[in-house]
Structure formats: C-alpha cells, structure tokens
Design an enzyme around this catalytic site. Sequence first.
Site, PDB file in Angstrom:
ATOM      1  N   GLU A  47      97.031  85.059  27.250  1.00 52.56           N
ATOM      2  CA  GLU A  47      95.725  85.156  26.599  1.00 52.56           C
ATOM      3  C   GLU A  47      94.692  85.395  27.688  1.00 52.56           C
ATOM      4  O   GLU A  47      94.534  84.582  28.600  1.00 52.56           O
ATOM      5  CB  GLU A  47      95.388  83.878  25.835  1.00 52.56           C
ATOM      6  CG  GLU A  47      96.199  83.674  24.574  1.00 52.56           C
ATOM      7  CD  GLU A  47      95.810  82.403  23.836  1.00 52.56           C
ATOM      8  OE1 GLU A  47      94.803  81.771  24.229  1.00 52.56           O
ATOM      9  OE2 GLU A  47      96.520  82.021  22.907  1.00 52.56           O
ATOM     10  N   ASP A  58      84.826  76.125  23.277  1.00 57.02           N
ATOM     11  CA  ASP A  58      85.471  75.779  24.540  1.00 57.02           C
ATOM     12  C   ASP A  58      84.802  74.586  25.205  1.00 57.02           C
ATOM     13  O   ASP A  58      83.590  74.397  25.126  1.00 57.02           O
ATOM     14  CB  ASP A  58      85.440  76.981  25.486  1.00 57.02           C
ATOM     15  CG  ASP A  58      86.263  78.136  24.959  1.00 57.02           C
ATOM     16  OD1 ASP A  58      87.467  77.916  24.749  1.00 57.02           O
ATOM     17  OD2 ASP A  58      85.716  79.228  24.753  1.00 57.02           O
ATOM     18  N   TYR A 173      97.664  80.439  15.613  1.00 56.64           N
ATOM     19  CA  TYR A 173      97.303  79.511  16.680  1.00 56.64           C
ATOM     20  C   TYR A 173      96.890  78.201  16.012  1.00 56.64           C
ATOM     21  O   TYR A 173      95.888  78.149  15.307  1.00 56.64           O
ATOM     22  CB  TYR A 173      96.136  80.098  17.486  1.00 56.64           C
ATOM     23  CG  TYR A 173      95.780  79.378  18.768  1.00 56.64           C
ATOM     24  CD1 TYR A 173      95.714  77.996  18.856  1.00 56.64           C
ATOM     25  CD2 TYR A 173      95.469  80.104  19.911  1.00 56.64           C
ATOM     26  CE1 TYR A 173      95.373  77.357  20.026  1.00 56.64           C
ATOM     27  CE2 TYR A 173      95.116  79.483  21.102  1.00 56.64           C
ATOM     28  CZ  TYR A 173      95.068  78.103  21.139  1.00 56.64           C
ATOM     29  OH  TYR A 173      94.718  77.475  22.311  1.00 56.64           O
TER      30      TYR A 173
END
Length: 265
Positions: A47, A58, A173
Amino acid sequence: MTNRLTTRFAELSAYNRAGFVAYMMAGDGDSQGLLNALPAAGADVIELGMPFTDPMADGPSIQASALRALDAGMTLKGTLAQATEFRKRDKDTPLVLMGYANPIFSMGWETFAKAAAKAGVDGLICVDIPPEEDNELRTALTKQGIALIRLATPTTDDDRLATVVANTSGFVYYVSTTGVTGAGTGVVTEVGAAVDRVKAASGLPVAVGFGVREPEQAEAIAKRADAVVVGSAIVDAMHEGGVDGATGLVKRLASAVHTARSRKN
C-alpha cells in the site's frame, strides 16, 4: 475483475498462507528505495500512501509522515511516478494506492484512473469517500482494471456491510479497532468472527489492519485473516532507521505472518 491482487490472493490461498501487506508513505525519506525493497523483504501486497494535508483517518505517525512528504515536495503525480519506477523492477507484486479523495478529484477521476493504470497500480483505497458517493471514481477505475477496495469496521452492522461490499473488488480492508491508524490493537477473537462475517458477505479476501505493530500480533491475526496490514510501525521504522530499519521490521513481521498457520497454538 482479475489483476495482480486476485492472482496473489489465489496463490496465498493455495499455500494456506496469510499475506503480508506493507504500507508506506510516498515521499517520506528514501521512499523509492523502500518501495523497491519491500517485495524482497516479504511484502505480498504494498500500500503506497498518497500524502495529504488532512489525513483524518490516520494517527500521529502517518500524519507526520504525510507532512514530511509534502514538505519534501511529494505530490500525487510524484506518487504515480514512484509507482511507475517500481513497475520497471517488479512486474508481479500488487500495488495499492491509499489516501484521500481531494487530490484525486483535483486531478479528475478519469485522468487519475488512466494515470494509475499506466503506472501499474492494481487497487485504490480512498478513505474518505463513502459508497454512496464513489460511483464516478469506481466507474473510472473499473474501466482501467483497478480495484476499488473499501473498508469495514467493528461498527459496520449487517445492513451497512452489504452496502460496503457491493462493487468492492480485490479485497476488503477490515479495520480491527475503532479510531485512527496506529492507535490500538486488534482483539484476535473478535477479528476472527469479523473476518468470517465480512468474507461471507463479500466473497472476497479480508485483510486486517489498524493497530498491528508487533510480530506476535501479526501472527495471531494471520491465523484467521487472509492478510495482515501494517502501516504506522513501518512508517516509524523508516523515519527512525531509514530503508534498512523499515525492511528489517518488514522481514520480522512478514515471517510471523507467513508461518502463522504452520505453527501450533
């Protein structure tokens, strides 16, 4: 859709082995050197982060990495240039771009999809565009044979999961913890049940990430998931020890993942 992602996960399944997915940030330090080195270190899928000024999903490590990359002059076009350079050396390892919608929208959905395909990109994870709003992007990617990979979380109920996995390709994911990347650790028993539920709904491989930092965690998750994703720990290792530090960590994590199912509990 068949591309390097479907081929790689089929290979892993044939060997009854979980895959290791390594995340890194384009433009942070010698990112081209790290990108080129990851397959030999054990990464089954890579990734490649597209730096963005407001990476809201994040945690501190990847936020700081994105800002360092932007300060160094990295752009979306620069990220695609790194992917292009990587493909000159590696024709087989799946490469997934991960980031946010704004830079892609600014480039244009169709323009981005064509450029990504030309660069040898196999998939995209766009963190901040929900399924209800990704039709233009998904259509542009599908025309180029690029998988749009969506995320499921511990709070995704069955009704929402059906929406999330519709038209998803490559893999799903699964975010093992609530919150931002690097902020917690996955509970393996809960991850196992979640993986089974997501696989049943999607018919796709399930990669588990967010909060995985240590080989012991990766090994435990690899016994139930199709792949384990590590990001923040690799980003930190890269910042602290350069390419050698990051690849050393990747080797330890990948080894734990690859041998997990052959070890006795």
